[in-house]
Design a protein around this motif. Sequence first.
Motif, PDB file in Angstrom:
ATOM      1  N   LYS A  48       0.578  -1.147   0.288  1.00  0.00           N
ATOM      2  CA  LYS A  48       0.138   0.138  -0.090  1.00  0.00           C
ATOM      3  C   LYS A  48       0.808   1.157   0.106  1.00  0.00           C
ATOM      4  O   LYS A  48       1.015   2.377  -0.287  1.00  0.00           O
ATOM      5  CB  LYS A  48      -1.115  -0.008   0.774  1.00  0.00           C
ATOM      6  N   ARG A  99      -9.529  -7.146  -5.226  1.00  0.00           N
ATOM      7  CA  ARG A  99      -8.093  -7.404  -3.432  1.00  0.00           C
ATOM      8  C   ARG A  99      -6.401  -6.573  -3.969  1.00  0.00           C
ATOM      9  O   ARG A  99      -6.398  -6.533  -3.025  1.00  0.00           O
ATOM     10  CB  ARG A  99      -7.858  -8.628  -3.290  1.00  0.00           C
ATOM     11  N   ASP A 102      -6.531  -3.198  -4.196  1.00  0.00           N
ATOM     12  CA  ASP A 102      -6.448  -2.829  -2.800  1.00  0.00           C
ATOM     13  C   ASP A 102      -5.352  -2.674  -2.708  1.00  0.00           C
ATOM     14  O   ASP A 102      -5.094  -2.246  -1.676  1.00  0.00           O
ATOM     15  CB  ASP A 102      -7.904  -2.995  -2.446  1.00  0.00           C
ATOM     16  N   PHE A 126     -13.180  -2.273  -0.207  1.00  0.00           N
ATOM     17  CA  PHE A 126     -11.913  -1.727  -0.578  1.00  0.00           C
ATOM     18  C   PHE A 126     -11.826   0.150  -1.034  1.00  0.00           C
ATOM     19  O   PHE A 126     -12.918   0.423  -1.051  1.00  0.00           O
ATOM     20  CB  PHE A 126     -11.948  -2.235  -2.032  1.00  0.00           C
ATOM     21  N   GLN A 127     -11.266   0.361  -1.485  1.00  0.00           N
ATOM     22  CA  GLN A 127     -11.562   1.707  -1.351  1.00  0.00           C
ATOM     23  C   GLN A 127     -10.740   1.752  -3.510  1.00  0.00           C
ATOM     24  O   GLN A 127      -9.559   1.684  -3.207  1.00  0.00           O
ATOM     25  CB  GLN A 127     -10.356   2.557  -0.792  1.00  0.00           C
ATOM     26  N   LEU A 128     -11.386   1.448  -4.077  1.00  0.00           N
ATOM     27  CA  LEU A 128     -11.137   1.854  -5.674  1.00  0.00           C
ATOM     28  C   LEU A 128     -11.966   2.734  -6.797  1.00  0.00           C
ATOM     29  O   LEU A 128     -12.561   3.242  -6.295  1.00  0.00           O
ATOM     30  CB  LEU A 128     -11.052  -0.239  -5.961  1.00  0.00           C
ATOM     31  N   SER A 259      -6.605   1.793  -7.093  1.00  0.00           N
ATOM     32  CA  SER A 259      -6.691   1.871  -5.801  1.00  0.00           C
ATOM     33  C   SER A 259      -6.312   3.407  -5.632  1.00  0.00           C
ATOM     34  O   SER A 259      -6.063   4.663  -6.055  1.00  0.00           O
ATOM     35  CB  SER A 259      -5.252   1.437  -5.001  1.00  0.00           C
TER      36      SER A 259
END
Length: 300
Positions: A48, A99, A102, A126-128, A259
């Motif tokens: 990340k 996933r 993300d 998820f932050q997509l 993402s």
Amino acid sequence: MTDQISPPSGSGLDIEIKKKKRWPWIAAAAVVVLAVAGGISYAQFSNKDKPFGTNLPVATWSTDIAAENLLSYIATNIAPDHGITIEPVKIDNLIEINRAVDAGTVAGNFFEHQPFLNDAIAANGFQLTLAAPTFTWDQATYSDKYRSWDQVPSGAKIALRDDPAGQAIALLDLAHDQQITLKPGKDTLAGLPQLDDIATNPKNYQFVQVPIGQLARSLADVDAVVVHISDVYAAGLTEEQILAREPAPKGSEGGLVVSNKHIDDPNVQKLIDTFKDPRIAEFLETTDNKLIRDTLGPIS
């Protein structure tokens, strides 16, 4: 095993629905991700906080060979002009493909539209973002028995996808072909119509919900299947089996998903610009690649 759902009085509905299962976004899943080259496996791990370089892995779903072919064209002909290299990756699990984005394992994926992405976000947090809508999926109804809707008898079994987004698009296709009507507010993709949103069903079709990977095989057991052409192309369904073609509903454009945690990464921005390049639409309109020409279209 199926459950019979009693239709509203006077609606003419006869809906056959499989016992409810929680959509597999919520279920545990294998975490193996397969790369195109060399059989490399990508373990599920977090990347990340690490920015991407100019070599950017982008994933397609392993059975969507049309999107895979389009990604290959973009990687070869468009990406170099934007100063990046796209590394195509295939992932064979519909949960893990989001996933991986993300978690930062891949820079993006290239296989889904906004309603499908909405389901994944709602179920998994998820932050997509669908950062670059790029193409539309051609829609079709397949049948081994009939060549037009006029020939399809009352009470016929019609198969469609069991996920909310895929089911909504199939119902909009049926409404477009005047085989059903949908309740007010449920007649666009934003309304995400489901089977209980059917207002009228004049020919009393029985609707069978089928997982996406089984739709092609289900054709032998039903009268017709309503689906993205790319969902069944790899399984060998042909143009001769198409009963009707339908336009992709507005809001079902597919494209590059990235993402939110990496969207401001300079190289991810180059990736987004790549998928917004107008040459992609020109290619979709003019290509001699039969696979792409018969299954995908440009965004008008």
